[in-house]
Each structure stands twice: as C-alpha cells, then as structure tokens.
Design a protein around this motif. Structure first.
Motif, PDB file in Angstrom:
ATOM      1  N   TRP A  55       3.820   0.517  19.284  1.00  0.00           N
ATOM      2  CA  TRP A  55       4.106   0.122  20.512  1.00  0.00           C
ATOM      3  C   TRP A  55       5.451  -0.996  20.540  1.00  0.00           C
ATOM      4  N   LYS A  56       6.652  -0.336  20.454  1.00  0.00           N
ATOM      5  CA  LYS A  56       7.472  -1.789  19.918  1.00  0.00           C
ATOM      6  C   LYS A  56       9.434  -0.821  20.245  1.00  0.00           C
ATOM      7  N   PRO A  57       8.996  -1.259  21.748  1.00  0.00           N
ATOM      8  CA  PRO A  57      10.328  -0.517  22.435  1.00  0.00           C
ATOM      9  C   PRO A  57      11.965  -1.190  21.810  1.00  0.00           C
ATOM     10  N   PHE A  58      11.611  -2.551  21.895  1.00  0.00           N
ATOM     11  CA  PHE A  58      13.444  -2.756  21.351  1.00  0.00           C
ATOM     12  C   PHE A  58      12.208  -3.755  19.932  1.00  0.00           C
ATOM     13  N   ASN A  59      14.279  -4.531  18.649  1.00  0.00           N
ATOM     14  CA  ASN A  59      14.383  -4.513  17.550  1.00  0.00           C
ATOM     15  C   ASN A  59      13.226  -5.968  18.215  1.00  0.00           C
ATOM     16  N   SER A  60      13.157  -6.524  18.819  1.00  0.00           N
ATOM     17  CA  SER A  60      13.057  -7.843  18.942  1.00  0.00           C
ATOM     18  C   SER A  60      12.361  -7.878  20.275  1.00  0.00           C
ATOM     19  N   SER A  61      11.292  -9.253  20.466  1.00  0.00           N
ATOM     20  CA  SER A  61      10.920  -9.449  21.549  1.00  0.00           C
ATOM     21  C   SER A  61      11.607  -9.447  22.988  1.00  0.00           C
ATOM     22  N   THR A  62      13.213  -9.864  22.891  1.00  0.00           N
ATOM     23  CA  THR A  62      13.942  -9.328  24.361  1.00  0.00           C
ATOM     24  C   THR A  62      14.817  -8.140  23.971  1.00  0.00           C
ATOM     25  N   SER A  63      15.222  -8.111  25.001  1.00  0.00           N
ATOM     26  CA  SER A  63      16.722  -7.158  25.097  1.00  0.00           C
ATOM     27  C   SER A  63      16.793  -7.385  26.550  1.00  0.00           C
ATOM     28  N   GLU A  64      18.742  -6.519  26.376  1.00  0.00           N
ATOM     29  CA  GLU A  64      18.773  -6.213  27.729  1.00  0.00           C
ATOM     30  C   GLU A  64      19.182  -4.315  28.952  1.00  0.00           C
ATOM     31  N   LEU A  65      18.243  -4.079  29.715  1.00  0.00           N
ATOM     32  CA  LEU A  65      17.974  -2.936  30.367  1.00  0.00           C
ATOM     33  C   LEU A  65      19.268  -3.009  31.903  1.00  0.00           C
ATOM     34  N   TYR A  66      18.775  -1.805  32.059  1.00  0.00           N
ATOM     35  CA  TYR A  66      19.155  -1.836  33.322  1.00  0.00           C
ATOM     36  C   TYR A  66      17.987  -0.592  33.783  1.00  0.00           C
ATOM     37  N   PHE A  67      18.190  -1.559  35.208  1.00  0.00           N
ATOM     38  CA  PHE A  67      16.866  -0.708  36.716  1.00  0.00           C
ATOM     39  C   PHE A  67      17.555  -0.549  37.844  1.00  0.00           C
ATOM     40  N   GLY A  68      17.045   0.393  37.842  1.00  0.00           N
ATOM     41  CA  GLY A  68      17.631   0.624  39.534  1.00  0.00           C
ATOM     42  C   GLY A  68      18.490   1.553  39.636  1.00  0.00           C
ATOM     43  N   GLY A  69      19.831   1.685  40.586  1.00  0.00           N
ATOM     44  CA  GLY A  69      20.800   2.009  40.701  1.00  0.00           C
ATOM     45  C   GLY A  69      21.431   1.889  41.159  1.00  0.00           C
ATOM     46  N   LEU A  70      23.273   1.973  41.091  1.00  0.00           N
ATOM     47  CA  LEU A  70      24.429   1.477  41.051  1.00  0.00           C
ATOM     48  C   LEU A  70      24.851   1.156  40.004  1.00  0.00           C
ATOM     49  N   GLU A  71      23.720   1.268  38.795  1.00  0.00           N
ATOM     50  CA  GLU A  71      24.441   0.888  37.707  1.00  0.00           C
ATOM     51  C   GLU A  71      26.576   0.232  37.729  1.00  0.00           C
ATOM     52  N   SER A  72      26.524   1.684  37.370  1.00  0.00           N
ATOM     53  CA  SER A  72      28.069   1.837  37.318  1.00  0.00           C
ATOM     54  C   SER A  72      29.106   1.097  38.571  1.00  0.00           C
ATOM     55  N   ILE A  73      28.461   1.079  39.711  1.00  0.00           N
ATOM     56  CA  ILE A  73      29.574  -0.782  40.202  1.00  0.00           C
ATOM     57  C   ILE A  73      28.677  -2.002  39.186  1.00  0.00           C
ATOM     58  N   GLY A  74      27.952  -2.467  38.727  1.00  0.00           N
ATOM     59  CA  GLY A  74      27.849  -3.884  37.989  1.00  0.00           C
ATOM     60  C   GLY A  74      26.432  -4.003  39.079  1.00  0.00           C
ATOM     61  N   PHE A  75      25.604  -3.443  39.164  1.00  0.00           N
ATOM     62  CA  PHE A  75      24.425  -3.708  39.756  1.00  0.00           C
ATOM     63  C   PHE A  75      23.073  -3.099  38.246  1.00  0.00           C
ATOM     64  N   GLY A  76      22.265  -3.931  38.380  1.00  0.00           N
ATOM     65  CA  GLY A  76      21.223  -3.176  37.608  1.00  0.00           C
ATOM     66  C   GLY A  76      21.047  -4.511  35.998  1.00  0.00           C
ATOM     67  N   ARG A  77      22.074  -4.906  35.802  1.00  0.00           N
ATOM     68  CA  ARG A  77      21.766  -5.626  34.529  1.00  0.00           C
ATOM     69  C   ARG A  77      20.859  -6.509  34.609  1.00  0.00           C
ATOM     70  N   CYS A  78      19.237  -6.508  33.954  1.00  0.00           N
ATOM     71  CA  CYS A  78      18.503  -7.612  33.458  1.00  0.00           C
ATOM     72  C   CYS A  78      18.193  -7.807  31.824  1.00  0.00           C
ATOM     73  N   HIS A  79      17.494  -8.590  32.382  1.00  0.00           N
ATOM     74  CA  HIS A  79      17.545  -9.665  30.553  1.00  0.00           C
ATOM     75  C   HIS A  79      15.597  -9.042  30.562  1.00  0.00           C
ATOM     76  N   VAL A  80      15.215  -8.589  29.394  1.00  0.00           N
ATOM     77  CA  VAL A  80      13.885  -8.225  29.816  1.00  0.00           C
ATOM     78  C   VAL A  80      13.140  -8.669  28.433  1.00  0.00           C
ATOM     79  N   THR A  81      12.540  -9.458  28.946  1.00  0.00           N
ATOM     80  CA  THR A  81      10.912 -10.569  27.320  1.00  0.00           C
ATOM     81  C   THR A  81      10.126 -10.037  27.613  1.00  0.00           C
ATOM     82  N   LEU A  82       9.091  -9.104  26.484  1.00  0.00           N
ATOM     83  CA  LEU A  82       7.961  -8.962  26.732  1.00  0.00           C
ATOM     84  C   LEU A  82       7.281  -9.655  25.496  1.00  0.00           C
ATOM     85  N   SER A  83       6.073  -9.420  26.215  1.00  0.00           N
ATOM     86  CA  SER A  83       4.912 -10.814  25.864  1.00  0.00           C
ATOM     87  C   SER A  83       3.857 -10.444  23.864  1.00  0.00           C
ATOM     88  N   GLU A  84       3.201 -10.962  23.907  1.00  0.00           N
ATOM     89  CA  GLU A  84       2.799 -10.069  22.294  1.00  0.00           C
ATOM     90  C   GLU A  84       1.342  -9.616  23.166  1.00  0.00           C
TER      91      GLU A  84
END
Length: 270
Positions: free
Chosen positions: A239-268
């Motif tokens: 399972w490898k959802p990103f090309n590296s261990s980190t990525s930017e993803l949007y969670f939740g609602g209202l992302e079209s008006i500036g909400f929800g941008r997150c930096h996600v880091t996955l462990s090994e």
C-alpha cells in the motif's frame, strides 16, 4: 496479520469536519468531538474517504482492492478493505495568548493515545508529563510567586512543572518545543473551545445584496497549526498512497473557500 502504521496530520488551513448546519438549527457542536476530552477529531471514515478518492483519481479501479468494493445498485457483493483507519485525535492544539507567543496545548489523555499509536522509540520511552507542565521560560512570573502564569484570551493557568516536552513533538511537525504546554484533562475541553476558528457566513441572493432566505450559518474549525495522529492497519504489503511518505491532502468540508488543507506524513510499517 496486520501491519501497524500511523499518520500525522498538520493543519495548514482551518479544518472543518462535522455538520453543515449550525446554531440556527439547534446544533451547538459543529465539528466532530472526542467523547472523553471533547476535542476535535477526524473520523476514520473521513480519512478513508479522502485516501480512497485520491487513489480513484490517480489509479482508477485500484481503490476497490485496498479499500473494499463499493456497493452499487443491483450489486450486493462487497469485499473487505486491506487498509483500516481509526479516528485522528489532537496531539497539539495552537492557542492564542495575548502579549505572548502562541502556545501549543495538549493533555495527558491525548498524549497517552499518541504514545500508544506512535511506536517511535523516542516517544515510547518518554515519561508522561504531569498536568500544568511547560518548558523553562514560558509564562510570566508575577510578584514572588514560585510558579509562572500563562494568560489566555479568557483566563490563565499556573505552570507548576518545568519539563522538556520536545520528545513529544513528531519530526514532521513544525512546532517550537519552547512553546508547548500540558494542561489537565478537565481543562482541555474549555481551552479547545476557546481556540477554535469560528466564522459566521451568509449566502447572498443572486439578484440583491442581501441574505438569501435562511442562508445564514456558522462555521467552526480546528485552527491552522493543529497536529493530529491516527493509526493505520494494513493486511497486505504494497500500500503506497503517495510517491513519498508525505503529501498534502484536503480533509473535511468547505475546501473551496480555503478550509481543510493538511500536510500528512505516514510512518513505515512496524
């Protein structure tokens, strides 16, 4: 046999995961909250939905393998997911302090969950700090008091213990270890509500500059800089959802008006 992993989420913008209607409809808790600490969470289903949607866009069809086959009309066959997600809880929450630096607050209950999930040696060996602990130099000494006082917007607390809290900061989180505070489990709900990002919003009429009918609503969100942790269990390799261990993803609602941008880091895997 499952492989344990975990993810760290750092909010890069206000993060709203919860109801779309507010006080005007009788809902006083707009974001999802943990039942014991009453602090914000991201449900595991929301995390799974985000990962599934991104994989469907990048590699159409592969999401059925990792996250289970979706039910379609006329088709009752489903499959079990190979990846399981649990809810994300707060590890550190930024709180505004007038005339002082912004501090990141947590409590023993939240740190205990973080310690169970994150299996890094530095975290696993760290001693759970007592309530009202902070690094040396934080807060103000008033008069001849032995303790230091930290002022919030609507109150203050006495810092009773000087502790180095840097072992509790994940390497991916952009936090100053000198601006961390541990409060009591009973205090975290009030401080959490004091720090939330809140807005009142309206939907304007298409033809006039006025509110369109009942288009008035309130929004609350976890503030930018909030750090959260969530456990992952995988039942298959690869399972490898990103090309590296980190990525930017949007969670939740209202992302079209500036909400929800997150930096996600996955462990090994462990």
């Amino acid at each position: 046999m499952y492989t344990k992993r975990y993810g760290i989420i750092e909010a890069l913008a206000p993060l709203h995961v919860g109801a779309s209607a507010g006080e005007e409809t009788g809902n006083l808790n707009l974001i999802f909250r943990d039942q014991f600490t009453q602090t914000g969470i991201i449900p595991g289903s929301s995390i799974r939905g985000r990962f599934r949607a991104d994989m469907r866009q990048e590699n159409p069809g592969e999401e059925h393998h990792w996250y289970g086959k979706a039910i379609k009309e006329g088709d009752s066959e489903t499959t079990e997911a190979f990846v399981k997600f649990e809810y994300a809880s707060i590890v550190w929450l930024p709180v505004f302090c007038p005339g002082q630096p912004v501090v990141w607050v947590t409590c023993p209950w939240l740190l205990k969950r973080y310690q169970k999930i994150a299996y890094d040696q530095s975290i696993a060996k760290a001693s759970l700090p007592l309530p009202y602990s902070a690094p040396k130099g934080l807060g103000r000494q008033i008069g001849n008091n032995v303790t230091r006082t930290l002022f919030f917007n609507l109150g203050f607390i006495e810092l009773e213990h000087e502790v180095d809290l840097s072992p509790w900061v994940h390497s991916s989180a952009n936090l100053n270890p000198n601006n961390l505070v541990v409060v009591d489990d009973n205090d975290i709900a009030m401080i959490h509500d004091m720090s939330l990002f809140r807005q009142s919003r309206v939907k304007l009429s298409d033809t006039e500059k006025k509110v369109d009918g009942g288009g008035f609503f309130n929004v609350e969100a976890l503030p930018e800089g909030t750090v959260m942790v969530f456990p992952i269990a995988t039942r298959a390799q690869g399972w490898k959802p990103f090309n590296s261990s980190t990525s930017e993803l949007y969670f939740g609602g209202l992302e079209s008006i500036g909400f929800g941008r997150c930096h996600v880091t996955l462990s090994e895997g462990n």
